[in-house]
Design an enzyme around this catalytic site. Structure first.
Site, PDB file in Angstrom:
ATOM      1  CB  SER A 112     -28.534 -26.699 -30.606  1.00 31.85           C
ATOM      2  OG  SER A 112     -27.411 -25.875 -30.689  1.00 31.85           O
ATOM      3  CB  SER A 113     -23.578 -28.704 -29.816  1.00 31.46           C
ATOM      4  OG  SER A 113     -23.539 -28.078 -31.083  1.00 31.46           O
ATOM      5  CB  CYS A 114     -25.050 -23.205 -29.748  1.00 27.40           C
ATOM      6  SG  CYS A 114     -26.800 -23.027 -29.508  1.00 27.40           S
ATOM      7  CE1 TYR A 141     -32.456 -22.554 -31.114  1.00 30.77           C
ATOM      8  CE2 TYR A 141     -30.282 -23.302 -30.439  1.00 30.77           C
ATOM      9  CZ  TYR A 141     -31.539 -23.578 -30.950  1.00 30.77           C
ATOM     10  OH  TYR A 141     -31.868 -24.861 -31.284  1.00 30.77           O
ATOM     11  CE  LYS A 145     -33.923 -25.139 -28.571  1.00 32.80           C
ATOM     12  NZ  LYS A 145     -35.104 -26.025 -28.685  1.00 32.80           N
ATOM     13  CG  HIS A 184     -27.570 -24.054 -39.308  1.00 35.23           C
ATOM     14  ND1 HIS A 184     -28.881 -24.282 -38.984  1.00 35.23           N
ATOM     15  CD2 HIS A 184     -26.989 -23.564 -38.192  1.00 35.23           C
ATOM     16  CE1 HIS A 184     -29.076 -23.963 -37.713  1.00 35.23           C
ATOM     17  NE2 HIS A 184     -27.948 -23.526 -37.199  1.00 35.23           N
TER      18      HIS A 184
HETATM   19  P1  GDP Z   1     -23.061 -22.062 -36.135  1.00 34.50           P
HETATM   20  O1  GDP Z   1     -22.619 -23.484 -36.082  1.00 34.50           O
HETATM   21  O2  GDP Z   1     -24.050 -21.715 -35.089  1.00 34.50           O
HETATM   22  O3  GDP Z   1     -21.882 -21.104 -36.139  1.00 34.50           O
HETATM   23  O4  GDP Z   1     -23.893 -21.855 -37.485  1.00 34.50           O
HETATM   24  P2  GDP Z   1     -23.674 -21.853 -39.060  1.00 34.50           P
HETATM   25  O5  GDP Z   1     -23.927 -23.205 -39.594  1.00 34.50           O
HETATM   26  O6  GDP Z   1     -24.545 -20.751 -39.580  1.00 34.50           O
HETATM   27  O7  GDP Z   1     -22.166 -21.422 -39.349  1.00 34.50           O
HETATM   28  C1  GDP Z   1     -21.080 -22.288 -39.193  1.00 34.50           C
HETATM   29  C2  GDP Z   1     -19.821 -21.694 -39.782  1.00 34.50           C
HETATM   30  O8  GDP Z   1     -19.919 -21.677 -41.213  1.00 34.50           O
HETATM   31  C3  GDP Z   1     -19.520 -20.250 -39.367  1.00 34.50           C
HETATM   32  O9  GDP Z   1     -18.134 -20.131 -39.143  1.00 34.50           O
HETATM   33  C4  GDP Z   1     -19.919 -19.461 -40.610  1.00 34.50           C
HETATM   34  O10 GDP Z   1     -19.238 -18.228 -40.726  1.00 34.50           O
HETATM   35  C5  GDP Z   1     -19.506 -20.425 -41.709  1.00 34.50           C
HETATM   36  N1  GDP Z   1     -20.123 -20.170 -43.025  1.00 34.50           N
HETATM   37  C6  GDP Z   1     -19.452 -20.030 -44.195  1.00 34.50           C
HETATM   38  N2  GDP Z   1     -20.282 -19.746 -45.199  1.00 34.50           N
HETATM   39  C7  GDP Z   1     -21.531 -19.723 -44.676  1.00 34.50           C
HETATM   40  C8  GDP Z   1     -22.817 -19.485 -45.244  1.00 34.50           C
HETATM   41  O11 GDP Z   1     -22.981 -19.239 -46.433  1.00 34.50           O
HETATM   42  N3  GDP Z   1     -23.884 -19.540 -44.387  1.00 34.50           N
HETATM   43  C9  GDP Z   1     -23.731 -19.837 -43.070  1.00 34.50           C
HETATM   44  N4  GDP Z   1     -24.825 -19.902 -42.286  1.00 34.50           N
HETATM   45  N5  GDP Z   1     -22.515 -20.030 -42.494  1.00 34.50           N
HETATM   46  C10 GDP Z   1     -21.434 -19.992 -43.290  1.00 34.50           C
END
Ligand code: GDP
Length: 313
Positions: A112-114, A141, A145, A184
């Site tokens: 993943s890009s992380c 994670y 990876k 996500h």
């Molecule tokens: P990331 O790409 O690894 O940071 O994973 P996420 O998809 O979980 O989060 C992406 C961004 O969306 C972060 O800035 C979160 O704080 C924001 N976000 C806003 N609302 C939500 C929610 O309900 N769930 C999740 N998972 N992220 C949220």
């Protein structure tokens, strides 16, 4: 590297029942693949080394695609770093060792890009790997990876294997995880907005400031990329799979709310983490191989919402 026809090969898709693996299975079937092998986690626990070795040896695939992983959104990742590190290290090491023991010469490992540093120059090129500290919310994670990428390189160096790795950006699509604690952001928005609409709630609370930027790739586009890479890419260096086009989380809310039909207001809970400020991938390398994404965000969200309504809600 030898070229092959999909009809002549058997492919083991580790994680074939998940978001990514099931999309790859659909793409392989459409390409007319000779045989697909896969086991659900209830049938084969990939953290169990002996079981993994036996299963892959008996199946004797020509190609292995490793889409098996413990994955999750920002909260799951930062709350359970032990499981995210341990399970991913075990799964990928067992899958790769089993593939090597079964003399599999073509393997694709997905990450993943992380994996890229928190402050990598944007858009992020593959050469940014290991040039700076990681984003703390998902570094367990990411480190697993990154180990997988270098394990691939080790097999290439030591045994001449034609193994590769690819790093997709944020993915979404049918069979995604819609659990609000572990998902996500995109599936979380679909669920939150849907439930608020059904309940007639005037507002919905989501996480963070909405300022971080993300790109969203439909898994069916990723699956096409995986097939392209297995035919055309042969390098130790990992390769990005993304759009090269991102948007702030705040702007993701609008199209998702409109697809779902939620018309209330959105509140931002800034006590929740934002995570990486931006992680937009440079996709020059895979675009040069002839792949680019085809599914527009709004269409992808609409079909994913349909899947959610039929299968989860
Ligand atoms: P990331 O790409 O690894 O940071 O994973 P996420 O998809 O979980 O989060 C992406 C961004 O969306 C972060 O800035 C979160 O704080 C924001 N976000 C806003 N609302 C939500 C929610 O309900 N769930 C999740 N998972 N992220 C949220």
């Amino acid at each position: 590297m030898r070229e092959f026809a999909w009809g002549d090969v058997s492919v083991y898709v580790a994680g074939h029942n998940g978001l990514v693996g099931s999309a790859i299975v659909r793409a392989l079937e459409a390409a007319g693949v000779g045989r697909i092998v896969g086991w659900r986690s209830s049938e084969l626990d990939l953290t169990d080394r002996d079981a993994a070795m036996d299963a892959v040896r008996d199946a004797a695939p020509d190609i292995v695609i490793d889409a098996a992983a413990r994955v999750g959104g920002i909260m799951a990742n930062s709350t359970y770093p032990v499981e995210f590190m341990r399970d991913n290290l075990l799964i990928q090491t067992n899958v790769m060792d089993a593939a090597h023991a079964a003399d599999v010469d073509r393997l694709l490992f997905l990450g993943s890009s992380c994996i890229y540093p928190r402050h990598a120059t944007q858009p992020i090129r593959e050469s940014s790997l290991m040039t700076g500290p990681l984003e703390p919310t998902n570094q367990a994670y990411a480190l697993a990876k990154i180990s997988g990428i270098f394990y691939i390189e080790a097999f290439r160096t030591q045994y001449g294997r034609h193994w590769i790795s690819a790093m997709p950006t944020n993915l979404y699509g049918p069979r995604d995880n819609f659990d609000l604690q572990t998902s996500h952001v995109l599936p979380a928005f679909i669920r939150r907005f849907h439930e608020a609409k059904v309940a007639g709630a005037p507002s919905v609370t989501v996480w963070g400031t909405g300022a971080p930027r993300r790109e969203f790739l439909h898994v069916d586009d990723l699956a096409q990329a995986a097939l392209t890479l297995l035919q055309k890419y042969d390098s130790a260096e990992t390769i990005n799979v993304g759009l090269g086009d991102d948007l702030p989380i705040k702007e993701l809310a609008e199209p998702v709310a409109s697809v779902v039909g939620f018309e209330g207001t959105i509140e931002w809970d800034t006590s929740k983490p934002d995570g990486m400020p931006r992680k937009m991938l440079d996709t020059t390398r895979i675009n040069d191989l002839g792949w680019s994404p085809t599914i527009k965000l709004r269409d992808g969200v609409a079909s994913t919402y349909e899947w959610y309504v039929e299968n989860v809600a």
